[in-house]
Design a protein around this motif. Structure first.
Motif, PDB file in Angstrom:
ATOM      1  N   SER A  49      45.800 126.218  64.890  1.00  0.00           N
ATOM      2  CA  SER A  49      46.818 126.305  63.835  1.00  0.00           C
ATOM      3  C   SER A  49      46.405 125.459  62.644  1.00  0.00           C
ATOM      4  O   SER A  49      45.509 124.607  62.748  1.00  0.00           O
ATOM      5  N   GLY A  50      47.105 125.659  61.544  1.00  0.00           N
ATOM      6  CA  GLY A  50      46.863 124.840  60.358  1.00  0.00           C
ATOM      7  C   GLY A  50      47.256 123.389  60.597  1.00  0.00           C
ATOM      8  O   GLY A  50      46.621 122.467  60.086  1.00  0.00           O
ATOM      9  N   THR A  51      48.303 123.199  61.368  1.00  0.00           N
ATOM     10  CA  THR A  51      48.726 121.838  61.706  1.00  0.00           C
ATOM     11  C   THR A  51      47.615 121.118  62.465  1.00  0.00           C
ATOM     12  O   THR A  51      47.288 119.965  62.173  1.00  0.00           O
ATOM     13  N   ASN A  64      44.699 120.296  59.999  1.00  0.00           N
ATOM     14  CA  ASN A  64      44.986 119.119  59.170  1.00  0.00           C
ATOM     15  C   ASN A  64      44.916 117.834  59.998  1.00  0.00           C
ATOM     16  O   ASN A  64      44.383 116.818  59.549  1.00  0.00           O
ATOM     17  N   HIS A  81      52.522 119.881  53.168  1.00  0.00           N
ATOM     18  CA  HIS A  81      52.688 120.250  54.571  1.00  0.00           C
ATOM     19  C   HIS A  81      52.194 119.138  55.482  1.00  0.00           C
ATOM     20  O   HIS A  81      52.843 118.750  56.452  1.00  0.00           O
ATOM     21  N   GLU A  88      54.497 118.400  59.531  1.00  0.00           N
ATOM     22  CA  GLU A  88      53.629 118.412  60.705  1.00  0.00           C
ATOM     23  C   GLU A  88      54.013 117.320  61.699  1.00  0.00           C
ATOM     24  O   GLU A  88      53.176 116.778  62.420  1.00  0.00           O
ATOM     25  N   GLU A 103      46.980 120.084  48.246  1.00  0.00           N
ATOM     26  CA  GLU A 103      47.385 121.356  48.861  1.00  0.00           C
ATOM     27  C   GLU A 103      47.299 122.458  47.814  1.00  0.00           C
ATOM     28  O   GLU A 103      47.828 122.314  46.715  1.00  0.00           O
ATOM     29  N   ASP A 108      44.319 120.954  51.969  1.00  0.00           N
ATOM     30  CA  ASP A 108      45.081 121.868  52.808  1.00  0.00           C
ATOM     31  C   ASP A 108      45.101 123.197  52.055  1.00  0.00           C
ATOM     32  O   ASP A 108      45.932 123.430  51.190  1.00  0.00           O
ATOM     33  N   ALA A 118      45.700 126.192  53.239  1.00  0.00           N
ATOM     34  CA  ALA A 118      46.290 127.229  54.098  1.00  0.00           C
ATOM     35  C   ALA A 118      46.215 128.577  53.382  1.00  0.00           C
ATOM     36  O   ALA A 118      45.893 129.598  53.979  1.00  0.00           O
ATOM     37  N   ARG A 119      46.488 128.547  52.071  1.00  0.00           N
ATOM     38  CA  ARG A 119      46.427 129.776  51.267  1.00  0.00           C
ATOM     39  C   ARG A 119      45.328 129.678  50.206  1.00  0.00           C
ATOM     40  O   ARG A 119      45.498 130.104  49.064  1.00  0.00           O
ATOM     41  N   CYS A 160      44.072 128.809  56.618  1.00  0.00           N
ATOM     42  CA  CYS A 160      44.806 129.575  57.633  1.00  0.00           C
ATOM     43  C   CYS A 160      44.343 131.030  57.642  1.00  0.00           C
ATOM     44  O   CYS A 160      44.281 131.670  56.594  1.00  0.00           O
ATOM     45  N   LYS A 200      48.094 133.420  57.838  1.00  0.00           N
ATOM     46  CA  LYS A 200      49.086 133.595  56.771  1.00  0.00           C
ATOM     47  C   LYS A 200      48.803 134.945  56.112  1.00  0.00           C
ATOM     48  O   LYS A 200      48.757 135.952  56.796  1.00  0.00           O
ATOM     49  N   SER A 206      43.313 128.944  62.463  1.00  0.00           N
ATOM     50  CA  SER A 206      42.963 128.314  61.194  1.00  0.00           C
ATOM     51  C   SER A 206      41.546 127.802  61.342  1.00  0.00           C
ATOM     52  O   SER A 206      40.986 127.821  62.438  1.00  0.00           O
TER      53      SER A 206
HETATM   54  C1  LIG Z   1      51.413 127.204  57.207  1.00  0.00           C
HETATM   55  C2  LIG Z   1      50.813 126.018  56.610  1.00  0.00           C
HETATM   56  C3  LIG Z   1      50.079 125.110  57.367  1.00  0.00           C
HETATM   57  C4  LIG Z   1      49.814 125.246  58.849  1.00  0.00           C
HETATM   58  O1  LIG Z   1      50.795 125.809  59.580  1.00  0.00           O
HETATM   59  P1  LIG Z   1      50.635 126.257  61.095  1.00  0.00           P
HETATM   60  O2  LIG Z   1      51.906 126.932  61.331  1.00  0.00           O
HETATM   61  O3  LIG Z   1      50.428 125.033  61.880  1.00  0.00           O
HETATM   62  O4  LIG Z   1      49.439 127.160  61.197  1.00  0.00           O
HETATM   63  C5  LIG Z   1      49.528 124.032  56.710  1.00  0.00           C
HETATM   64  N1  LIG Z   1      49.694 123.857  55.400  1.00  0.00           N
HETATM   65  C6  LIG Z   1      50.377 124.712  54.644  1.00  0.00           C
HETATM   66  C7  LIG Z   1      50.487 124.489  53.189  1.00  0.00           C
HETATM   67  C8  LIG Z   1      50.969 125.822  55.228  1.00  0.00           C
HETATM   68  O5  LIG Z   1      51.659 126.674  54.470  1.00  0.00           O
END
Ligand SMILES: *Cc1c(COP(=O)(O)O)cnc(C)c1O
Length: 339
Positions: free
Chosen positions: A59-61, A64, A85, A90, A139, A169, A171-172, A197, A200, A208
């Protein structure tokens, strides 16, 4: 009728093509480094961001968290935005699991951190009163907003003057890259590590990636095992990531076009207010001036549209929302606010 789900871009279903690719994946034991699909995905992502190495994670969490573990030691500190995030959403993982202190500062209206303020919270490492400031976390995109490249450049200069590492971060990240018309590697170039990620807007069901130098990724790989994130025949999921990188990056433009269209139409409604002006990629934040958000949520739910109520309603565009779906949503929204 299928539900039209605006709550997040995490809600997408794997496409038929992706499912087929997943079922055909070659797999092996990834903890032994023997899953060909995971190895391939890690190589492809590293190459794409022009870094030495990449690590596939749950996961992204987790990504990170592993970045914090890999950059910092116990008693170190990272700087991040209040709305970021990594700091806010987290569970305080860096503090809870890695004994790393966050130093949060306010995000500015455009999602950036004021670099003077960043500079003012960097602590003297020689003074034992302080945690050792090691890392600056940004981010991108942040609540749908893209960070300008020359801002990233300035942030990088500040970080290097103060011997801070930089973590993104992202993610996007690919939403930012498509929106700015630059390669993702150009954005990644400002950072020592990047989290991306796959689940997403890219539409993979899980996963991720953390990307950076070989040394950093080896540290992160060890910590991934420690936090229980070593997976075995993970190639089925990695194959979805490979498919997403090949087929779902360019199409993010469509989501952005849908968001723009949605914003234009919403602006025409007196009852509705949009946050963050023009700067959006695949998400919008809107508020009703007089009507109840809970009532709107209930009304739309009966029409097979899902939104999440709150002080601001976030609308996220993704590959399971077509232009027709957007029009249908607008029709229902107009019905609600105009009567
Ligand atoms: C979704 C997201 C994450 C990670 O989320 P997970 O649900 O753990 O995959 C991290 N940073 C941002 C900015 C996000 O939008």
């Amino acid at each position: 009728m299928q539900t039209i789900d605006f709550r997040s871009d995490t809600v997408t279903q794997p496409t038929p093509g992706m499912r087929k690719a997943m079922m055909k994946a070659s797999v092996g034991d990834d903890v032994y480094g023997e899953d060909p699909s995971v190895n391939r995905l890690e190589a492809v992502m590293a190459e794409r961001l022009q870094k030495e190495a990449a690590l596939w994670v749950a996961s992204g969490t987790q990504s990170n968290l592993l970045a914090l573990f890999a950059h910092c030691e116990r008693g170190d500190e990272y700087i991040a935005g209040q709305l970021s995030h990594i700091y806010r959403y987290e569970g305080g993982g860096g503090a809870v699991l890695a004994s790393i202190q966050p130093q949060a500062i306010d995000n500015q209206e455009d999602g950036t951190l004021d670099l003077n303020q960043v500079a003012s919270v960097i602590k003297d490492r020689a003074d034992s009163h302080f945690a050792k400031t090691r890392l600056l976390c940004l981010e991108n995109t942040n609540l749908g907003r893209v960070l300008p490249l020359d801002y990233l450049h300035q942030a990088q200069r500040l970080a290097s003057q103060n011997e801070l590492a930089m973590h993104l971060d992202g993610a996007r990240l690919f939403n930012a890259s498509v929106s700015q018309g630059v390669e993702a590697a150009q954005i990644a170039n400002f950072f020592d590590s990047i989290s991306v990620c796959l689940s997403k807007g890219l539409g993979a069901p899980v996963g991720s990636m953390l990307v950076g130098s070989k040394a950093l990724i080896e540290k992160a790989r060890r910590w991934r095992k420690v936090v229980g994130g070593g997976m075995r025949q993970a190639g089925f999921l990695a194959q979805a990531g490979l498919y997403a990188l090949e087929h779902h990056v360019e199409r993010l433009r469509l989501d952005h076009a849908h968001a723009n269209y949605l914003a234009t139409r919403i602006k025409a409604l007196d009852e509705v207010e949009l946050q963050y002006g023009e700067s959006h990629t695949n998400m919008l934040f809107m508020r009703l001036k007089h009507r109840s958000h809970d009532a709107l949520q209930a009304f739309l739910s009966e029409k097979n549209i899902q939104i999440r109520s709150g002080p601001w309603i976030r609308l996220v565009l993704h590959l399971d929302i077509s232009r027709d779906n957007v029009d249908y949503f607008l029709t229902q929204l107009e019905r609600f606010v105009l009567n």
